[in-house]
Design a protein around this motif. Structure first.
Motif, PDB file in Angstrom:
ATOM      1  N   TYR A 150       0.737  -1.271   0.226  1.00 16.11           N
ATOM      2  CA  TYR A 150       0.010   0.053   0.100  1.00 16.11           C
ATOM      3  C   TYR A 150       0.791   1.106   0.053  1.00 16.11           C
ATOM      4  O   TYR A 150       1.921   1.405   0.338  1.00 16.11           O
ATOM      5  CB  TYR A 150      -0.919  -0.100   1.343  1.00 16.11           C
ATOM      6  N   GLU A 168       0.471   8.505  -0.447  1.00 19.04           N
ATOM      7  CA  GLU A 168       1.262   9.661  -0.870  1.00 19.04           C
ATOM      8  C   GLU A 168       1.360  10.808  -0.074  1.00 19.04           C
ATOM      9  O   GLU A 168       2.530  11.373   0.004  1.00 19.04           O
ATOM     10  CB  GLU A 168       0.532  10.163  -2.303  1.00 19.04           C
ATOM     11  N   GLU A 210      -4.575  11.587   2.978  1.00 20.71           N
ATOM     12  CA  GLU A 210      -5.149  10.489   1.862  1.00 20.71           C
ATOM     13  C   GLU A 210      -5.266   8.991   2.337  1.00 20.71           C
ATOM     14  O   GLU A 210      -4.712   8.584   3.147  1.00 20.71           O
ATOM     15  CB  GLU A 210      -4.071  10.408   0.473  1.00 20.71           C
ATOM     16  N   ARG A 211      -6.150   8.333   1.421  1.00 21.46           N
ATOM     17  CA  ARG A 211      -6.663   7.178   1.670  1.00 21.46           C
ATOM     18  C   ARG A 211      -5.350   5.965   1.158  1.00 21.46           C
ATOM     19  O   ARG A 211      -4.874   6.482   0.164  1.00 21.46           O
ATOM     20  CB  ARG A 211      -7.851   6.721   1.046  1.00 21.46           C
ATOM     21  N   ARG A 249      -3.725   3.576  -0.807  1.00 24.94           N
ATOM     22  CA  ARG A 249      -3.923   2.973  -2.531  1.00 24.94           C
ATOM     23  C   ARG A 249      -3.112   1.657  -2.518  1.00 24.94           C
ATOM     24  O   ARG A 249      -1.839   1.301  -2.243  1.00 24.94           O
ATOM     25  CB  ARG A 249      -3.427   4.010  -3.445  1.00 24.94           C
ATOM     26  N   ARG A 250      -3.815   0.556  -2.828  1.00 30.27           N
ATOM     27  CA  ARG A 250      -3.095  -0.682  -3.025  1.00 30.27           C
ATOM     28  C   ARG A 250      -2.531  -0.740  -4.259  1.00 30.27           C
ATOM     29  O   ARG A 250      -3.023  -0.508  -5.148  1.00 30.27           O
ATOM     30  CB  ARG A 250      -4.064  -2.102  -2.966  1.00 30.27           C
ATOM     31  N   LEU A 251      -1.126  -1.176  -4.324  1.00 27.43           N
ATOM     32  CA  LEU A 251      -0.291  -1.266  -5.576  1.00 27.43           C
ATOM     33  C   LEU A 251      -0.167  -2.500  -6.094  1.00 27.43           C
ATOM     34  O   LEU A 251       0.058  -2.599  -7.403  1.00 27.43           O
ATOM     35  CB  LEU A 251       0.977  -0.509  -5.264  1.00 27.43           C
TER      36      LEU A 251
END
Length: 680
Positions: free
Chosen positions: A299, A302, A306-307, A309-311
């Motif tokens: 994850y 940034e 912010e929530r 974000r799964r990469l």
């Protein structure tokens, strides 16, 4: 290899690289039967390979090395006999290491600040009056514990709510300073002693478990993973917080509303130069506890607010147990995949490049353009290599791009290693089952041992496996696979047994056994034994209640009685309900204890006295029930051991365990090299 050859099994830590990428340092460890524990030191390895690896420390057990940001020093954890690990630091040019901490319960994890002036570390903080904080107060004389939560102890730790893990900071000592010399009394009277180490300062003090720490690039905050949120006793969610080193308020990066479980493993969180936070986590669903076969992913946050974000793909990529290493090629992470642990480089856009495929990668480091990694394979228990990323091609092998720098397993190979044969078959319902067969020397036909792994969301893999090697040396063919419920084949594969343990997983192991016997004439399908530990103990006990072909069985540290797991196991508040459901009839339909009356197979039950994961009562009830039913059975209990006996228990106990296992097979499933006559 024979049982006492475990002393030749040298494990290797994750590497650390000098800033120029020219030198790697790793820690090794191996069982020592004389000391009856694990010993090891740090090794320096020239990445170019122009000089041989050399031992650079001589401690009893040195571990977890980390270069300082400028490369002038190496910090590490050192444990002395019978004492917990403490933080030490030494100059890379050599000299005696300097002790940094003197924590009553030791140090479990640490991190350098970006400017190299400070350490952050994780340590358990005992309540006053407990754990030796008051001289003369023995454990039995401590005050009673008042418990109001489900989770108050942990396997391998014991009681934990009265000794929470907290985060501390401490200055890095001046390596060139004169050592501390204690003054002596004079005619004017006694004098106070001087402190050997600096007093650390606590950054956290809340009622929570803390871990997976990392400094921000400016050194003003430490990112800390913890379970410090309301409802933590009922769910598996984690939070990630930026804790100020000096003044200021903590800042939330990931809250419980994200439904993520980050664990507490070292290196699982890292902060980039621009403040972006990478971490490894599992999605626990809306309930916050839906953990069954949930793949861990990488994850990214940034910026704070912010929530996450799964990469990485949630179905096919599983980073459970991985750390995160930032590199010019992307974030380096380790992926559990089809009996391997591959090394991936993941970009911020989610693009994935596989750097190392056909091994079990155990750690990685990056500096400059150098990527170093430690690994296991079918011929090594642990070694260090580098991968030339520029030379990687599209072929399914990376041999041309990988250069192995060490050979720590030469002695165990010399003791005699049998190479596993990778094998896949199609089960009765058309589902593929993947695993391995290890053949002993000689033409056969050989008696067969069906070995079942724990977890269940774990995997057998390509690494040098002491269990199969010892059994093969004793004349047994060993068959083992990754049935449905295992990790490494996607979440759907792992979740196939949720609410129905003992169904398709049972079919898979039996179908794999039958196919292996059919494919290898060296295997004697009429002489078969079965064994397994933890979930493997569960499936062994379940199998012998439904299939009576086996000459004998060994049920070790088994999950045997889901009904009584709740309230006794350290994971009992959620494990059974998530895997087996809450309906009593459904639970009983999946319970070996409820079906023990159908067992006719001679069964050895092995367990550890201090197992808090699968408590001793699981084995005791199962053994007593077998005995009441007239089944030939024995109960073996290892004193002082916990759930990890076979992997990290006392070396003498590990050797004795193998002796007990081979004795059981000698009596019930003899081989040409292991029989009552042969062992007399």
């Amino acid at each position: 290899m024979k049982a006492d050859d475990i002393v030749r099994l040298v494990s290797v830590s994750s590497p650390t690289l000098s800033p120029d990428g020219g030198t790697a340092v790793v820690a090794t460890a191996h069982p020592d039967l004389d000391a009856d524990t694990y010993v090891g030191q740090l090794w320096s390895v020239d990445v170019k390979g122009s000089t041989s690896p050399r031992r650079i420390t001589r401690g009893f057990r040195d571990a977890a090395p980390q270069f300082s940001p400028d490369g002038s020093a190496i910090a590490f954890l050192r444990a002395e006999p019978g004492k917990p690990a403490q933080l030490y630091v030494m100059a890379t040019t050599g000299g005696e290491p300097i002790r940094v901490t003197d924590r009553k319960l030791g140090v479990s994890e640490f991190a350098w600040s970006p400017d190299g002036s400070t350490f952050a570390f994780v340590s358990r903080e005992p309540e006053h009056g407990r754990y030796g904080t008051v001289e003369g107060v023995e454990p039995g004389a401590e005050p009673p514990r008042r418990i109001t939560t489900y989770r108050y102890s942990a396997n391998g730790v014991g009681w934990m709510r009265d000794r929470r893990t907290q985060v501390f900071i401490v200055p890095v000592p001046d390596l060139s300073a004169e050592p501390v010399v204690q003054p002596v009394a004079s005619s004017e009277g006694p004098v106070e002693s001087r402190a050997w180490v600096a007093e650390p300062r606590a950054l956290t003090s809340d009622d929570a478990e803390h871990g997976a720490i990392a400094f921000t690039a400016n050194g003003r905050h430490v990112a800390v993973v913890s379970d410090g949120h309301p409802g933590a006793d009922d769910d598996l969610r984690s939070i990630l917080t930026l804790v100020p080193v000096d003044d200021g308020e903590p800042r939330s990066v990931v809250g419980p509303e994200a439904n993520l479980s980050m664990g507490e493993s070292a290196g699982a969180v890292v902060v980039a130069e621009d403040g972006a936070v990478y971490f490894v986590a599992q999605d626990m669903g809306e309930s916050g506890r839906d953990f069954v076969a949930r793949n861990s992913g990488l994850y990214l946050v940034e910026s704070v607010g912010e929530r996450p974000r799964r990469l990485t793909d949630d179905e096919t990529v599983d980073l459970t147990g991985s750390d995160v290493v930032l590199s010019p090629h992307g974030a380096l992470v380790r992926n559990t995949e089809r009996g391997r642990v591959t090394l991936l480089a993941v970009g911020r856009d989610g693009a994935v490049t596989t750097l190392v495929r056909d091994r079990e990668v155990t750690g990685a480091a990056s500096a400059g353009q150098t990527v170093a990694f430690t690994f296991q394979s079918d011929s090594t228990f642990g070694d260090l290599a580098v991968v030339d990323v520029a030379r990687l091609g599209d072929e399914p092998t990376e041999n041309d791009a990988v250069r192995v720098l060490t050979d720590f397993s030469s002695e165990v190979r010399a003791s005699g290693i049998r190479t596993p044969i990778e094998f896949e078959t199609t089960g009765r319902d058309g589902y593929p089952v993947h695993g391995w067969v290890v053949l002993p020397e000689g033409e056969g036909p050989h008696p067969v041992l069906l070995n079942i792994h724990g977890g269940p969301y774990a995997q057998y893999s390509v690494h040098l496996f002491d269990e199969s090697q010892v059994y093969a040396d004793a004349g047994y063919a060993v068959v083992y696979c990754n049935p449905r419920g295992s990790a490494g084949y996607g979440q759907e594969h792992g979740r196939a047994i949720k609410g129905r343990m003992g169904t398709v997983d049972l079919n898979d192991v039996l179908d794999f056994l039958d196919a292996a016997v059919a494919a290898h004439p060296e295997l004697d399908g009429d002489r078969v034994g079965i064994l397994g530990g933890s979930y493997g103990g569960y499936l062994t006990a379940w199998t012998i209640a439904h299939d009576h072909r086996f000459a004998a069985a060994i049920v070790e540290r088994g999950y045997l009685d889901p009904q009584f797991f709740f309230g006794t196991s350290d994971i009992g508040s959620f494990f059974g309900e998530e895997y087996n459901g809450a309906d009593p009839e459904l639970v009983a339909a999946q319970s070996p204890q409820a079906h023990v009356g159908a067992v006719r197979t001679p069964t050895l039950v092995m367990h550890s006295e201090n197992d808090l994961r699968c408590p001793l009562s699981q084995a005791e009830r199962y053994f007593a029930s077998l005995k009441r039913s007239g089944v030939e059975t024995e109960l073996v209990i290892f004193p002082g051991e916990d759930h990890e006996l076979s992997r990290s228990g006392r070396p003498r106990h590990r050797v004795q365990r193998f002796g007990i296992i081979l004795d059981w097979w000698a009596r019930h499933l003899p081989s040409g090299r292991n029989s009552v006559t042969a062992t007399e």
